[in-house]
Write a protein that holds these residues in place. Structure first.
Motif, PDB file in Angstrom:
ATOM      1  N   PHE A  59      -0.585   2.363   5.165  1.00  0.00           N
ATOM      2  CA  PHE A  59      -0.382   3.493   4.260  1.00  0.00           C
ATOM      3  C   PHE A  59       0.541   4.573   4.808  1.00  0.00           C
ATOM      4  O   PHE A  59       0.822   5.543   4.110  1.00  0.00           O
ATOM      5  CB  PHE A  59      -1.733   4.134   3.912  1.00  0.00           C
ATOM      6  CG  PHE A  59      -2.662   3.218   3.192  1.00  0.00           C
ATOM      7  CD1 PHE A  59      -2.425   2.850   1.871  1.00  0.00           C
ATOM      8  CD2 PHE A  59      -3.785   2.698   3.824  1.00  0.00           C
ATOM      9  CE1 PHE A  59      -3.287   1.995   1.207  1.00  0.00           C
ATOM     10  CE2 PHE A  59      -4.658   1.847   3.166  1.00  0.00           C
ATOM     11  CZ  PHE A  59      -4.406   1.487   1.851  1.00  0.00           C
ATOM     12  N   GLY A  60       0.961   4.455   6.062  1.00  0.00           N
ATOM     13  CA  GLY A  60       1.775   5.502   6.671  1.00  0.00           C
ATOM     14  C   GLY A  60       0.972   6.768   6.910  1.00  0.00           C
ATOM     15  O   GLY A  60       1.530   7.851   7.041  1.00  0.00           O
ATOM     16  N   TYR A  61      -0.356   6.635   6.973  1.00  0.00           N
ATOM     17  CA  TYR A  61      -1.238   7.786   7.157  1.00  0.00           C
ATOM     18  C   TYR A  61      -1.507   8.009   8.630  1.00  0.00           C
ATOM     19  O   TYR A  61      -1.855   7.084   9.363  1.00  0.00           O
ATOM     20  CB  TYR A  61      -2.575   7.575   6.433  1.00  0.00           C
ATOM     21  CG  TYR A  61      -3.528   8.727   6.629  1.00  0.00           C
ATOM     22  CD1 TYR A  61      -3.488   9.821   5.789  1.00  0.00           C
ATOM     23  CD2 TYR A  61      -4.445   8.736   7.677  1.00  0.00           C
ATOM     24  CE1 TYR A  61      -4.348  10.896   5.971  1.00  0.00           C
ATOM     25  CE2 TYR A  61      -5.310   9.801   7.876  1.00  0.00           C
ATOM     26  CZ  TYR A  61      -5.250  10.884   7.025  1.00  0.00           C
ATOM     27  OH  TYR A  61      -6.093  11.952   7.216  1.00  0.00           O
ATOM     28  N   GLN A  62      -1.366   9.262   9.057  1.00  0.00           N
ATOM     29  CA  GLN A  62      -1.699   9.648  10.424  1.00  0.00           C
ATOM     30  C   GLN A  62      -2.606  10.864  10.364  1.00  0.00           C
ATOM     31  O   GLN A  62      -2.386  11.779   9.567  1.00  0.00           O
ATOM     32  CB  GLN A  62      -0.439   9.978  11.221  1.00  0.00           C
ATOM     33  CG  GLN A  62       0.466   8.790  11.400  1.00  0.00           C
ATOM     34  CD  GLN A  62       1.735   9.140  12.165  1.00  0.00           C
ATOM     35  OE1 GLN A  62       2.024  10.279  12.456  1.00  0.00           O
ATOM     36  NE2 GLN A  62       2.498   8.111  12.477  1.00  0.00           N
ATOM     37  N   ALA A  63      -3.640  10.862  11.178  1.00  0.00           N
ATOM     38  CA  ALA A  63      -4.567  11.988  11.221  1.00  0.00           C
ATOM     39  C   ALA A  63      -3.824  13.246  11.651  1.00  0.00           C
ATOM     40  O   ALA A  63      -2.910  13.195  12.471  1.00  0.00           O
ATOM     41  CB  ALA A  63      -5.711  11.690  12.181  1.00  0.00           C
ATOM     42  N   ALA A  64      -4.243  14.372  11.103  1.00  0.00           N
ATOM     43  CA  ALA A  64      -3.576  15.643  11.389  1.00  0.00           C
ATOM     44  C   ALA A  64      -3.799  16.115  12.822  1.00  0.00           C
ATOM     45  O   ALA A  64      -2.985  16.857  13.368  1.00  0.00           O
ATOM     46  CB  ALA A  64      -4.060  16.711  10.406  1.00  0.00           C
ATOM     47  N   GLU A 128      -9.742   2.324   4.714  1.00  0.00           N
ATOM     48  CA  GLU A 128      -9.962   3.353   3.694  1.00  0.00           C
ATOM     49  C   GLU A 128     -11.048   4.337   4.123  1.00  0.00           C
ATOM     50  O   GLU A 128     -10.919   5.542   3.902  1.00  0.00           O
ATOM     51  CB  GLU A 128     -10.324   2.688   2.371  1.00  0.00           C
ATOM     52  CG  GLU A 128      -9.148   1.938   1.763  1.00  0.00           C
ATOM     53  CD  GLU A 128      -9.549   0.997   0.632  1.00  0.00           C
ATOM     54  OE1 GLU A 128     -10.746   0.953   0.263  1.00  0.00           O
ATOM     55  OE2 GLU A 128      -8.655   0.300   0.125  1.00  0.00           O
ATOM     56  N   THR A 129     -12.110   3.852   4.744  1.00  0.00           N
ATOM     57  CA  THR A 129     -13.191   4.725   5.216  1.00  0.00           C
ATOM     58  C   THR A 129     -12.698   5.622   6.344  1.00  0.00           C
ATOM     59  O   THR A 129     -13.023   6.815   6.387  1.00  0.00           O
ATOM     60  CB  THR A 129     -14.405   3.887   5.675  1.00  0.00           C
ATOM     61  OG1 THR A 129     -14.852   3.095   4.570  1.00  0.00           O
ATOM     62  CG2 THR A 129     -15.537   4.761   6.178  1.00  0.00           C
ATOM     63  N   TRP A 130     -11.887   5.056   7.248  1.00  0.00           N
ATOM     64  CA  TRP A 130     -11.345   5.859   8.343  1.00  0.00           C
ATOM     65  C   TRP A 130     -10.462   6.973   7.787  1.00  0.00           C
ATOM     66  O   TRP A 130     -10.560   8.130   8.208  1.00  0.00           O
ATOM     67  CB  TRP A 130     -10.547   4.989   9.318  1.00  0.00           C
ATOM     68  CG  TRP A 130     -10.049   5.773  10.483  1.00  0.00           C
ATOM     69  CD1 TRP A 130     -10.702   6.018  11.644  1.00  0.00           C
ATOM     70  CD2 TRP A 130      -8.796   6.460  10.588  1.00  0.00           C
ATOM     71  NE1 TRP A 130      -9.935   6.817  12.463  1.00  0.00           N
ATOM     72  CE2 TRP A 130      -8.762   7.104  11.833  1.00  0.00           C
ATOM     73  CE3 TRP A 130      -7.702   6.597   9.738  1.00  0.00           C
ATOM     74  CZ2 TRP A 130      -7.685   7.863  12.266  1.00  0.00           C
ATOM     75  CZ3 TRP A 130      -6.618   7.365  10.156  1.00  0.00           C
ATOM     76  CH2 TRP A 130      -6.616   7.984  11.408  1.00  0.00           C
ATOM     77  N   ILE A 131      -9.610   6.644   6.829  1.00  0.00           N
ATOM     78  CA  ILE A 131      -8.719   7.655   6.230  1.00  0.00           C
ATOM     79  C   ILE A 131      -9.547   8.751   5.562  1.00  0.00           C
ATOM     80  O   ILE A 131      -9.257   9.941   5.729  1.00  0.00           O
ATOM     81  CB  ILE A 131      -7.738   7.013   5.230  1.00  0.00           C
ATOM     82  CG1 ILE A 131      -6.707   6.164   5.980  1.00  0.00           C
ATOM     83  CG2 ILE A 131      -7.046   8.075   4.385  1.00  0.00           C
ATOM     84  CD1 ILE A 131      -5.796   5.350   5.081  1.00  0.00           C
TER      85      ILE A 131
END
Length: 139
Positions: A59-64, A128-131
């Motif tokens: 998803f290209g998602y990285q935690a802030a 999905e749960t981690w995100i």
């Protein structure tokens, strides 16, 4: 000029062949083992993918922030979900001859060896749960 074009053609063909070989071997691995700890011993035979890495790749998602990443893992543990998956790189476990069969009817039950082809969604749910956990944390 011709030499440059010829070299460019050779490099392009080599790159295309490398992509084709990589895609073929990667698609042969249709099973994975859920991991409930990322501190397990490393092995060169296994490709390990954490929930955090999966979120970035898919998803290209990285935690802030680091705390948000930790909150994502806390959410996984609260749901008793894996924190990563590992894929055996040399062959598909349970199908060493590459017949593309799914050797167990329990291959999508979230309790052991999982098969994408059996409809296992555990890896997707893990990411999905981690995100959701990471995204809910204020940095």
């Amino acid at each position: 000029m011709r030499t440059t074009l010829r070299r460019l053609g050779v490099v392009s063909a080599a790159a295309a062949a490398a992509v084709a070989v990589t895609a073929t071997s990667a698609s042969a691995h249709h099973c994975y083992v859920p991991m409930y700890s990322l501190s397990a011993p490393a092995s060169s035979n296994w490709f390990v993918l954490s929930a955090e890495t999966g979120a970035d790749l898919i998803f290209g998602y990285q935690a802030a922030c680091d705390e948000a990443a930790d909150a994502g893992y806390d959410a996984l543990r609260a749901e008793r979900m894996p924190v990563g998956i590992k894929i055996f790189e040399k062959m598909t476990i349970g199908d060493p001859k590459g017949t593309e069969r799914i050797p167990t009817p329990n291959g999508a039950d979230g309790k052991g060896l999982e098969y994408f082809g059996a409809g296992s969604t555990l890896a997707d749910e893990m990411v999905e749960t981690w995100i959701a956990g990471a995204d809910a944390h204020d940095c």
